[in-house]
Write an enzyme that holds these catalytic residues in place. Structure first.
Site, PDB file in Angstrom:
ATOM      1  N   ASP A 131      -1.668   7.636   5.128  1.00 20.98           N
ATOM      2  CA  ASP A 131      -0.792   7.953   3.997  1.00 20.98           C
ATOM      3  C   ASP A 131      -1.316   9.091   3.124  1.00 20.98           C
ATOM      4  OD1 ASP A 131      -0.454   4.525   4.120  1.00 20.98           O
ATOM      5  OD2 ASP A 131       1.224   5.901   4.404  1.00 20.98           O
ATOM      6  N   HIS A 149      -8.882   1.089   4.362  1.00 22.05           N
ATOM      7  CA  HIS A 149      -8.029   0.427   5.350  1.00 22.05           C
ATOM      8  C   HIS A 149      -8.674  -0.894   5.732  1.00 22.05           C
ATOM      9  CE1 HIS A 149      -5.605  -0.241   8.958  1.00 22.05           C
ATOM     10  NE2 HIS A 149      -4.782   0.654   8.465  1.00 22.05           N
TER      11      HIS A 149
END
Ligand code: SDX
Length: 434
Positions: free
Chosen positions: A369, A311
């Protein structure tokens, strides 16, 4: 929106022997900011920050992320508390208005959204223009952008009343438009929303009910999906939210701005990662093939990346991934499929990656996700609908951020500059002499 930044000293930059001072500010939480709005005017130089890794594009009071600590707050409330104790529309009210609603405000907001869930009958004609196997995100970009052609009475962004109606319409109609995209892909008839159903219950019914029989929503699955929607609602200035803000900064109407956000979210590096993560888990297929894929992810010459890992901001565990993993267990237990093979692959892949030096050194952790794909597939959604669900939920954040931008006195049309390294000026050479 009145600025709440506090002066925090100054920064001196020296270019070609000339020193320039720039003010520093600090917010309620997070790093200080150097106000460089006059940088070019004062120094004659640009700053250079591709991907905006060190750039604050705006002041916002909606969402705070501490990437090192793995903290996510919506208007100051921790995401795990909201996901566990609140519900989609209450959190939507919080993001839009800054405070949790009173009982009266809750009832009024619920009614306002419920009364906007139907779409113009002619909007159905757009679906017939798509092939049945069109990716539903392609349909979402097209149909949401087309809303601008139907709701002329709520496209004047300078009118607070019209902004409010457009915001309610967008939040209310996304589930209907998304469910219609799913129904269209199955060849089943569209299902109308019902005013006696909750927001998420309505969405599940519009997706899975058929006229031939009554449809009862499983309350455990509905609660899990409502939680998943809360997790996806906002995430400060991510790629799609920045797209919505940039589109909105030109004065474009809110429907067109949300369509731009949907387009940006579709990318596999962003909202498309939930679909890509499940596809990756299916491709790995079994626990014994995990080392092969971890090696591919670590190979700098191989473009393969572990989807659902890493991320830009979180250099710790994405707090949403923890809640998502619990929601995954809730759904699989409710359906009695805890032995789902892909869950075993995901759990083992997470264990291996979190112990591997490459991932530890680069601070790569599972993100929101990683577990959402397994959960959404267990809920009955096809893989190509996963990012549509992400867009449905993120519409609240996009609308809240767009609304904040519109009333921010410091906002101007977004117009970044560049460093030019192309050809210097040269004269045209006629074809006859080339
Ligand atoms: C979302 O911004 C947001 O907030 C987004 C989001 C939201 O709610 O809006 O949180 C939603 O988009 C979550 C992220 C979903 N994307 C994925 O899961 C796709 C896989 N992840 C990667 O594509 C990547 O981690 C990004 C795009 C998410 C972040 O990329 P960055 O911050 O630009 O970091 P990077 O690509 O520069 O990577 C740093 C290093 C690189 O190695 P080096 O070049 O330094 O040697 O880490 C490596 C990368 O190769 N790396 C990975 C990796 N992610 C980064 N290596 C293997 N697998 C990965 N998943």
């Amino acid at each position: 929106m009145k600025s709440k930044m506090n002066p925090a000293g100054s920064m001196t930059v020296t270019i070609d022997g000339v020193s320039h001072k720039f003010p520093l500010y600090e917010g309620a939480e997070g790093p200080k900011v150097a106000d460089i709005r006059a940088f070019y005017q004062k120094t004659g130089a640009f700053t250079f920050d591709p991907g905006f890794t060190s750039t604050a594009s705006c002041e916002s009071q909606i969402t705070f992320i501490d990437g090192d600590e793995g903290v996510l707050l919506y208007r100051g409330y921790p995401i795990d508390e909201l996901a566990e104790d609140s519900n989609f529309l209450e959190v939507a009210y919080l993001l839009l208005h800054g405070e949790l609603p009173s009982r009266e405000q809750n009832v009024a907001f619920d009614a306002a959204i419920t009364r906007h869930t139907m779409v113009h009958e002619q909007l159905k004609n757009f679906y017939n223009g798509f092939r049945r196997d069109a990716h539903p995100m392609a349909i979402m970009v097209g149909v949401v952008g087309a809303l601008s052609a139907f709701y002329h009475d709520s496209t004047d962004i300078n009118d607070p009343k019209q902004r409010k109606i457009a915001s309610h319409r967008m939040i209310a109609k996304m589930p209907t438009i998304a469910a219609m995209a799913y129904k269209y892909s199955t060849g089943q008839p569209f299902v109308f929303p019902r005013n006696d159903k909750s927001y998420t219950e309505n969405f599940m019914r519009m997706c899975f009910a058929v006229p031939a029989e009554e449809y009862e929503v499983n309350p455990v699955l509905c609660a899990a999906l409502d939680k998943i929607f809360i997790l996806h609602m906002d995430h400060e200035q991510n790629a799609s939210t920045s797209t919505v803000r940039l589109a909105g900064s030109s004065g474009a109407n809110p429907f067109a701005c949300i369509a731009a956000g949907i387009a940006s979210l579709w990318g596999p590096a962003h909202g498309g990662a939930n679909e890509a993560a499940l596809t990756m888990l299916e491709e790995i297929g079994s626990v014994d093939r995990i080392p092969e894929y971890v090696a591919k992810a670590k190979d700098r010459n191989d473009p393969f990346r572990l989807m659902g890992f890493g991320h830009r901001v979180y250099k710790n565990y994405d707090p949403r991934a923890k809640v998502m993993r619990n929601a995954c267990y809730e759904v699989l237990d409710a359906l009695n499929i805890r032995d789902e093979p892909l869950l075993q692959v995901a759990l083992e892949l997470e264990r291996i990656a979190l112990e591997d030096e490459y991932f530890v050194q680069k601070k790569l952790y599972p993100n929101i996700d990683f577990y959402s794909g397994i959960t959404l597939r267990a809920l009955g959604f096809p893989t190509d609908m996963f990012t549509v669900l992400f867009a449905l939920a993120r519409t609240v954040g996009w609308i809240a951020q767009w609304s904040e931008m519109i009333v921010d006195p410091s906002q101007k049309i977004g117009r970044p500059r560049q460093v030019y390294t192309g050809s210097n000026s040269r004269n045209y050479v006629p074809l006859s002499t080339r």
